[in-house]
Scaffold this active site. Sequence first.
Site, PDB file in Angstrom:
ATOM      1  N   HIS A 208       0.827  -1.193   0.000  1.00 22.73           N
ATOM      2  CA  HIS A 208       0.000   0.000   0.000  1.00 22.73           C
ATOM      3  C   HIS A 208       0.868   1.253   0.000  1.00 22.73           C
ATOM      4  CE1 HIS A 208      -3.964  -1.998   1.554  1.00 22.73           C
ATOM      5  NE2 HIS A 208      -3.490  -2.539   0.453  1.00 22.73           N
TER       6      HIS A 208
ATOM      7  N   GLU B 256       1.044   3.814   1.987  1.00 20.87           N
ATOM      8  CA  GLU B 256       1.660   4.182   3.257  1.00 20.87           C
ATOM      9  C   GLU B 256       2.955   3.395   3.476  1.00 20.87           C
ATOM     10  OE1 GLU B 256      -2.872   4.099   4.091  1.00 20.87           O
ATOM     11  OE2 GLU B 256      -1.443   3.237   2.652  1.00 20.87           O
TER      12      GLU B 256
ATOM     13  N   CYS C 259      -2.261  -1.053   7.480  1.00 18.77           N
ATOM     14  CA  CYS C 259      -1.384   0.120   7.456  1.00 18.77           C
ATOM     15  C   CYS C 259      -1.400   0.850   8.795  1.00 18.77           C
ATOM     16  CB  CYS C 259      -1.806   1.064   6.336  1.00 18.77           C
ATOM     17  SG  CYS C 259      -1.485   0.404   4.683  1.00 18.77           S
TER      18      CYS C 259
ATOM     19  N   THR D 256     -22.210  -0.673 -33.563  1.00 20.42           N
ATOM     20  CA  THR D 256     -20.803  -0.278 -33.655  1.00 20.42           C
ATOM     21  C   THR D 256     -19.928  -1.463 -34.018  1.00 20.42           C
ATOM     22  OG1 THR D 256     -21.120   1.503 -32.054  1.00 20.42           O
ATOM     23  CG2 THR D 256     -18.873   0.707 -32.378  1.00 20.42           C
TER      24      THR D 256
ATOM     25  N   LEU E  44     -10.934  -1.984 -29.764  1.00 17.51           N
ATOM     26  CA  LEU E  44     -11.142  -1.601 -28.361  1.00 17.51           C
ATOM     27  C   LEU E  44      -9.916  -1.896 -27.495  1.00 17.51           C
ATOM     28  CD1 LEU E  44     -14.839  -2.772 -27.782  1.00 17.51           C
ATOM     29  CD2 LEU E  44     -14.002  -0.607 -28.708  1.00 17.51           C
TER      30      LEU E  44
ATOM     31  N   GLU F  43     -18.262   3.220 -25.410  1.00 17.66           N
ATOM     32  CA  GLU F  43     -18.013   3.916 -26.674  1.00 17.66           C
ATOM     33  C   GLU F  43     -19.212   3.621 -27.566  1.00 17.66           C
ATOM     34  OE1 GLU F  43     -14.073   3.601 -28.267  1.00 17.66           O
ATOM     35  OE2 GLU F  43     -13.186   3.212 -26.294  1.00 17.66           O
TER      36      GLU F  43
END
Length: 370
Positions: A45, A47, A84, A196, A204, A301
């Site tokens: 992470h 941190e 963390c 499309t 794509l 799209e």
Amino acid sequence: MERALARAREGAGHVSPNPMVGAVLVGPDGTVRGEGAHEVYGGPHAEAQAIRDAEQRHGAAALRDATLYVTLEPCRHHGKTPPCTNLILEKNIPRVVVGTIDPFPSAQGEGIRQLRTQGVEVEVGVCEHACRRLNEAFFHHVETGRPLVTLKIAQTLDGRVATATGDSQWITGPEARTLVHQWRADLDGVLVGTGTARSDDPRLTVRHVDGPQPLRLVLDREGTLPPDRTLFTDLEAAETVAVIDEDRDRPAYADVLEAAGGHLLRVPETPDDHLDLRALLQRLGTDAGHDAEPLQSLLVEAGPGLATALLRQDLVDRFFCFVAPKVVGTGTPSVGDLGIAAMGDALTFVEQAWETVGEDMLLRGYCREV
């Protein structure tokens, strides 16, 4: 915090379904002692990265009078990495500034409460709007179970997405197309409709920038698309999901697609013989439609049919519209009938901003509060 936000954006496209997080450790004199980001799903992470960076550069003593700036509340639960909050306490960091609280039900404020209970000074809400916008897909998915939907349209000044003959390449310039490829890399999935896929045979994929490939989804309610479509046959076919009506026969392309590692996803129809888009989004937010990690973000799209359906059903969360300095007259409008009779009922946005992208203009409109 702005520096932490900049670092957090490095995780775009790489950390989902985790949120993007950045962290910066600052000394009493304002100098940066360490910084880091959550760079990859399952990795350290932000941190932990910032603490490691500070220790390597200045030694462990540099943490004991430092302030940790972090864009999202530090976790206190065990996941793919240790909590963390425990690390912050172990390193005796006296002050933490948090951009926004983690919305996850098992987290909400628990990390902050643990730190305060152990004597750490914690400030919450610095650059909160920007921190929430950064992870709006994560927040949206936690709250709704669906991916955040970004509708992308590229149109002429007179609102056309194709000429009267159906020609649509290219409306916008290369800078706009490059930006769309960046969106594909940053978001979990990209969706197109049957029209499309049939007329443009799109790939794509991410090509003009560096980044991961998104899951590719194509709506094909009747299962009648030709088996030779690029989405079913190229080297990225394993990342293709074809969405068909749950009662339709197996499509002709099914064997080719599944042999390449792709998938069929069956969803119900609505009473008016359309795919149930809300049910589809709910399924994608559960397991991406094929026992995978859930989708938190989806780029659509769309042609005018799919764009209109999503807008009418209030399923669009962000509306990104390129406007090219071109006029074609008669042609295909970008959006169909939305059932709006009065200008006062027109679709508006809670936030919007225009920017120049090459020779084109881009409107980023947000349909939801942050």
